[in-house]
Motif scaffolding. Sequence first.
Motif, PDB file in Angstrom:
ATOM      1  N   PHE A  92      82.209  85.624  54.509  1.00 64.46           N
ATOM      2  CA  PHE A  92      83.724  85.292  54.218  1.00 64.46           C
ATOM      3  C   PHE A  92      84.219  85.212  55.610  1.00 64.46           C
ATOM      4  N   LYS A  93      85.092  83.992  55.574  1.00 60.97           N
ATOM      5  CA  LYS A  93      85.340  83.427  56.915  1.00 60.97           C
ATOM      6  C   LYS A  93      87.234  83.839  56.689  1.00 60.97           C
ATOM      7  N   ILE A  94      87.540  84.679  57.770  1.00 61.26           N
ATOM      8  CA  ILE A  94      88.860  84.849  57.685  1.00 61.26           C
ATOM      9  C   ILE A  94      89.745  84.676  58.790  1.00 61.26           C
ATOM     10  N   ALA A  95      91.000  84.651  58.770  1.00 62.67           N
ATOM     11  CA  ALA A  95      91.892  84.371  60.193  1.00 62.67           C
ATOM     12  C   ALA A  95      91.848  85.428  60.872  1.00 62.67           C
ATOM     13  N   SER A  96      91.485  85.224  62.117  1.00 62.40           N
ATOM     14  CA  SER A  96      91.276  86.404  63.239  1.00 62.40           C
ATOM     15  C   SER A  96      92.491  87.164  63.290  1.00 62.40           C
ATOM     16  N   ASN A  97      93.843  86.836  63.361  1.00 66.10           N
ATOM     17  CA  ASN A  97      94.794  87.574  63.623  1.00 66.10           C
ATOM     18  C   ASN A  97      95.010  88.594  62.517  1.00 66.10           C
ATOM     19  N   LEU A  98      94.350  88.676  61.292  1.00 64.48           N
ATOM     20  CA  LEU A  98      94.597  89.557  60.196  1.00 64.48           C
ATOM     21  C   LEU A  98      93.513  90.848  60.916  1.00 64.48           C
ATOM     22  N   LEU A  99      92.332  90.418  61.499  1.00 62.95           N
ATOM     23  CA  LEU A  99      91.480  91.528  61.791  1.00 62.95           C
ATOM     24  C   LEU A  99      92.241  92.521  62.802  1.00 62.95           C
ATOM     25  N   PHE A 100      93.278  91.952  63.490  1.00 66.33           N
ATOM     26  CA  PHE A 100      93.870  92.913  64.736  1.00 66.33           C
ATOM     27  C   PHE A 100      95.247  93.347  64.221  1.00 66.33           C
ATOM     28  N   ASP A 101      95.981  92.485  63.263  1.00 68.44           N
ATOM     29  CA  ASP A 101      97.032  92.854  62.797  1.00 68.44           C
ATOM     30  C   ASP A 101      97.565  93.747  61.424  1.00 68.44           C
ATOM     31  N   ASP A 102      96.278  93.842  60.893  1.00 73.82           N
ATOM     32  CA  ASP A 102      96.322  94.307  59.414  1.00 73.82           C
ATOM     33  C   ASP A 102      95.273  95.315  59.277  1.00 73.82           C
ATOM     34  N   ARG A 103      95.648  96.643  59.308  1.00 68.84           N
ATOM     35  CA  ARG A 103      94.887  97.718  59.258  1.00 68.84           C
ATOM     36  C   ARG A 103      93.769  97.690  57.886  1.00 68.84           C
ATOM     37  N   GLN A 104      94.694  97.027  56.880  1.00 63.70           N
ATOM     38  CA  GLN A 104      94.026  97.008  55.592  1.00 63.70           C
ATOM     39  C   GLN A 104      92.603  96.511  55.693  1.00 63.70           C
ATOM     40  N   ILE A 105      92.682  95.485  56.425  1.00 64.53           N
ATOM     41  CA  ILE A 105      91.607  94.365  56.402  1.00 64.53           C
ATOM     42  C   ILE A 105      90.342  95.252  56.991  1.00 64.53           C
ATOM     43  N   GLN A 106      90.606  96.134  57.928  1.00 66.10           N
ATOM     44  CA  GLN A 106      89.626  97.108  58.708  1.00 66.10           C
ATOM     45  C   GLN A 106      89.309  98.007  57.674  1.00 66.10           C
ATOM     46  N   ASN A 107      89.922  98.747  57.028  1.00 63.08           N
ATOM     47  CA  ASN A 107      89.517  99.421  55.868  1.00 63.08           C
ATOM     48  C   ASN A 107      88.657  98.917  54.704  1.00 63.08           C
ATOM     49  N   ILE A 108      89.043  97.617  54.369  1.00 63.12           N
ATOM     50  CA  ILE A 108      88.010  97.020  53.461  1.00 63.12           C
ATOM     51  C   ILE A 108      86.894  96.641  53.827  1.00 63.12           C
ATOM     52  N   ILE A 109      86.606  96.525  55.263  1.00 61.24           N
ATOM     53  CA  ILE A 109      85.393  96.280  56.132  1.00 61.24           C
ATOM     54  C   ILE A 109      84.735  97.382  56.030  1.00 61.24           C
ATOM     55  N   LYS A 110      85.263  98.423  56.604  1.00 61.73           N
ATOM     56  CA  LYS A 110      84.584  99.827  56.575  1.00 61.73           C
ATOM     57  C   LYS A 110      84.129 100.209  54.983  1.00 61.73           C
ATOM     58  N   ARG A 131      74.894  93.916  45.443  1.00 67.90           N
ATOM     59  CA  ARG A 131      74.844  93.463  43.942  1.00 67.90           C
ATOM     60  C   ARG A 131      76.350  92.724  43.691  1.00 67.90           C
ATOM     61  N   ARG A 132      76.339  91.850  42.766  1.00 58.84           N
ATOM     62  CA  ARG A 132      77.125  90.683  42.321  1.00 58.84           C
ATOM     63  C   ARG A 132      78.468  91.406  42.221  1.00 58.84           C
ATOM     64  N   GLY A 133      78.678  92.282  41.673  1.00 56.46           N
ATOM     65  CA  GLY A 133      79.934  93.435  41.595  1.00 56.46           C
ATOM     66  C   GLY A 133      80.381  93.755  42.786  1.00 56.46           C
ATOM     67  N   GLU A 134      79.695  94.236  43.657  1.00 56.59           N
ATOM     68  CA  GLU A 134      80.197  94.712  45.304  1.00 56.59           C
ATOM     69  C   GLU A 134      80.769  93.406  45.745  1.00 56.59           C
ATOM     70  N   ILE A 135      80.042  92.278  45.757  1.00 48.01           N
ATOM     71  CA  ILE A 135      80.561  91.031  46.518  1.00 48.01           C
ATOM     72  C   ILE A 135      81.926  90.553  45.751  1.00 48.01           C
ATOM     73  N   ASP A 136      81.754  90.751  44.415  1.00 50.66           N
ATOM     74  CA  ASP A 136      82.980  90.138  43.707  1.00 50.66           C
ATOM     75  C   ASP A 136      84.345  91.017  44.144  1.00 50.66           C
ATOM     76  N   GLU A 137      84.053  92.284  44.162  1.00 52.81           N
ATOM     77  CA  GLU A 137      85.209  93.114  44.537  1.00 52.81           C
ATOM     78  C   GLU A 137      85.653  93.020  45.893  1.00 52.81           C
ATOM     79  N   MET A 138      84.848  93.021  46.827  1.00 48.97           N
ATOM     80  CA  MET A 138      85.434  92.386  48.363  1.00 48.97           C
ATOM     81  C   MET A 138      86.224  91.122  48.025  1.00 48.97           C
ATOM     82  N   TYR A 139      85.539  90.103  47.453  1.00 45.88           N
ATOM     83  CA  TYR A 139      86.340  88.909  47.341  1.00 45.88           C
ATOM     84  C   TYR A 139      87.640  89.158  46.850  1.00 45.88           C
ATOM     85  N   HIS A 140      87.977  90.002  45.686  1.00 49.81           N
ATOM     86  CA  HIS A 140      89.078  90.089  45.144  1.00 49.81           C
ATOM     87  C   HIS A 140      90.133  91.028  46.123  1.00 49.81           C
ATOM     88  N   GLN A 141      89.535  91.979  47.119  1.00 52.42           N
ATOM     89  CA  GLN A 141      90.080  92.632  47.814  1.00 52.42           C
ATOM     90  C   GLN A 141      90.878  91.727  49.046  1.00 52.42           C
TER      91      GLN A 141
END
Length: 175
Positions: A92-110, A131-141
């Motif tokens: 997944f490639k995501i804009a860097s500012n989200l990693l530092f500015d949005d705590r929810q992104i850090q929670n999703i990663i963890k 598994r496919r479902g785990e990756i799909d879930e992360m994509y939706h988050q």
Amino acid sequence: MENKWFTISVYSENNVGLLNRISGIFLKRHINIESLNVSKSEINGVSKFTVVIFTTEDWTRKIVQQIEKQIEVIKAFYHTDEETIYQESALFKIASNLLFDDRQIQNIIKESNAQIVTVSREYFVLAKTGRRGEIDEMYHQLSPYGIMQFVRSGRIAVTKSVMQITALLKEFQTK
């Protein structure tokens, strides 16, 4: 018969054009290949195709029989999800500012046990294996935050039971 997920494993010589002929077998029967991976097998000079389809066992059996008619194919097998151990990988490639500015992104990663592969000023890249479902879930988050790029691998799988292909492949290698 009901449709189910099947993983088809094809052991073959590594020859040009075989992938095209194998995919043609699915095309003729109007069966979509959901996932495809080709790699080396445990025996030098032998490739392993891992194909995932969603269809009936009857169609799967017919497809495997047709695949085995290909000259370069040593042996083909099919298994249900319950009979295999399998994984997929995704980036997944995501804009860097989200990693530092949005705590929810850090929670999703963890919570998803993803790994940060690289970080730059413009973007960061996450790797997720599962598994496919785990990756799909992360994509939706992550979707609401904006995914700049996304790619997922084909399934890789091994069977839970011992496969007799090892003896067959060793015999092939000695030829």
